[in-house]
Motif scaffolding. Structure first.
Motif, short mmCIF file in Angstrom:
data_model
loop_
_atom_site.label_atom_id
_atom_site.label_comp_id
_atom_site.label_asym_id
_atom_site.label_seq_id
_atom_site.Cartn_x
_atom_site.Cartn_y
_atom_site.Cartn_z
N CYS A 140 0.86 -1.18 0.00
CA CYS A 140 0.00 0.00 0.00
C CYS A 140 0.90 1.24 0.00
O CYS A 140 1.44 1.61 1.04
CB CYS A 140 -0.93 0.00 1.21
N ALA A 145 -4.84 2.65 -0.96
CA ALA A 145 -5.67 2.57 0.25
C ALA A 145 -7.15 2.53 -0.12
O ALA A 145 -7.93 1.78 0.49
CB ALA A 145 -5.37 3.76 1.16
N SER A 157 -8.10 -0.89 -1.15
CA SER A 157 -8.24 -1.77 0.02
C SER A 157 -9.57 -1.58 0.71
O SER A 157 -10.23 -2.54 1.10
CB SER A 157 -7.09 -1.51 1.00
N MET A 193 -1.39 -2.41 7.66
CA MET A 193 -0.61 -1.79 6.60
C MET A 193 0.81 -1.55 7.07
O MET A 193 1.03 -1.00 8.16
CB MET A 193 -1.23 -0.46 6.18
N SER A 196 3.73 0.61 7.14
CA SER A 196 4.10 1.99 6.88
C SER A 196 5.58 2.17 7.21
O SER A 196 6.33 1.20 7.24
CB SER A 196 3.21 2.95 7.67
N ALA A 249 -1.69 7.47 2.18
CA ALA A 249 -2.39 6.18 2.32
C ALA A 249 -2.93 6.03 3.73
O ALA A 249 -4.10 5.63 3.94
CB ALA A 249 -1.44 5.04 1.98
N GLU A 250 -2.11 6.34 4.73
CA GLU A 250 -2.59 6.29 6.12
C GLU A 250 -3.75 7.26 6.31
O GLU A 250 -4.77 6.91 6.93
CB GLU A 250 -1.46 6.66 7.08
N TYR A 273 -5.92 8.35 4.19
CA TYR A 273 -7.15 7.84 3.57
C TYR A 273 -7.78 6.76 4.45
O TYR A 273 -8.99 6.77 4.69
CB TYR A 273 -6.85 7.28 2.18
N LEU A 274 -6.98 5.83 4.92
CA LEU A 274 -7.52 4.72 5.71
C LEU A 274 -8.19 5.22 6.98
O LEU A 274 -9.30 4.78 7.33
CB LEU A 274 -6.39 3.75 6.06
N CYS A 293 -8.06 -0.89 11.22
CA CYS A 293 -6.75 -0.68 10.61
C CYS A 293 -5.66 -0.40 11.63
O CYS A 293 -5.85 0.35 12.59
CB CYS A 293 -6.86 0.49 9.62
N THR A 349 -1.53 0.84 11.23
CA THR A 349 -0.43 1.19 10.34
C THR A 349 0.86 1.07 11.14
O THR A 349 1.10 1.85 12.07
CB THR A 349 -0.60 2.60 9.75
#
Length: 307
Positions: free
Chosen positions: A75, A81, A84, A97, A99, A149-150, A152-153, A161, A163
């Protein structure tokens, strides 16, 4: 109890070690891969050949599957993201995820180790128009891609989630990044290391430790970002000296005459410290070792590869 686990990317470096540990624990493991790299797992795993960046392909592959845990090693952007979220939302009990420590790299120096809340990730802007999937921009977009990406999640909130912000991972010959090998090569060639700030320490962890941490994170029930690093950070200058000492060589180094861009002089060379505070993980029950426990061994492994 055995779990049904998907690993997106599990054929290289500590992703491969992650799969090995999951198998040893008795879990049912599927890996999602483009199929370019071989793996050593034989019939012990299921394989799905899929382009992780193609949403239609991901939906076709996993749109009707349920997993207890999804480990996402691939990711790299808010577009990834979003895929996912749309593919695994409501179909996984836990999404982990991978990171990076580099998520803190653009922050102002804190004068202490960085804690998770130093990065206000949910407030980060998300650029949906940037060409995230352009291979020519993969290096330049890596850090902002991970951060977004973080963002967005967590902003979406539909996946349970975690990270895992891993320190810079060092491993043996399977370490395809070549970063530690760079220092071994310099020492064996008796070439001088250019460096900026000898006090700018950086957090590290060993590849096996990274895999162990990810397995542990998948077994827990907490959510949110979590830092992971061995005790005993080192600056690029100190790492080079450690390599020389381990290989019974003399370290040659020279301080750069002017401030250089982070990482331009050598891997892990930064103008200011980049150290992770791991208090959150420790309060949740994880115990990290020290770089002294494994660094010399990994250095010698790279030296054998150099020979």
């Amino acid at each position: 109890m055995p779990k049904n686990i998907l690993v997106i990317g599990g054929t290289r470096f500590f992703g491969k070690l992650l799969v090995q540990r999951l198998l040893r624990a008795g879990h049912r493991v599927t890996i999602a891969t483009r199929g370019y790299a071989p793996d050593p797992f034989g019939e012990r795993i299921a394989r799905v050949r899929v382009d992780r960046r193609n949403e239609n392909a991901m939906r076709a592959a996993f749109g009707h599957s349920r997993f207890d845990v999804v480990y996402d090693q691939m990711c790299y952007s808010p577009l990834d993201a979003a895929i996912s979220v749309r593919v695994f939302g409501g179909r996984t009990g836990r999404y982990v995820m991978t990171s990076t420590i580099d998520a803190y790299r653009e922050l102002e120096p804190a004068g202490r180790a960085f804690v998770e809340d130093d990065l206000h990730v949910e407030a980060q802007p998300i650029d949906a128009c940037y060409p995230w999937h352009d291979p020519a921009r993969a290096i330049e977009s890596y850090v902002c891609g991970k951060i977004q990406a973080e963002a967005y999640l967590y902003r979406d909130g539909s996946l349970p989630c975690v990270t895992a912000r891993l320190a810079h991972v060092l491993g043996g010959p399977d370490d395809f990044t070549g970063r530690l090998a760079h220092y071994v090569d310099l020492v064996r060639r008796r070439q001088a290391l250019p460096y900026s700030n000898p006090q700018a320490q950086v957090s590290f962890m060993e590849a096996k430790q990274a895999a162990n941490f990810l397995v542990w994170a998948g077994e827990q029930d907490f959510t949110g970002p979590v830092n992971a690093a061995a005790d005993g950070p080192l600056s690029a200058y100190a790492l080079h000296a450690r390599v020389a000492r381990t290989l019974d060589e003399t370290a040659h180094a020279r301080q750069a005459a002017q401030v250089a861009a982070p990482g331009s002089l050598s891997p892990f060379d930064f103008p200011s410290p980049l150290v992770l505070d791991t208090s959150r993980a420790q309060s949740l029950g994880y115990r990290f070792g020290h770089t002294d426990d494994w660094l010399d061994i990994v250095i010698r492994q790279h030296d054998l590869a150099y020979v």
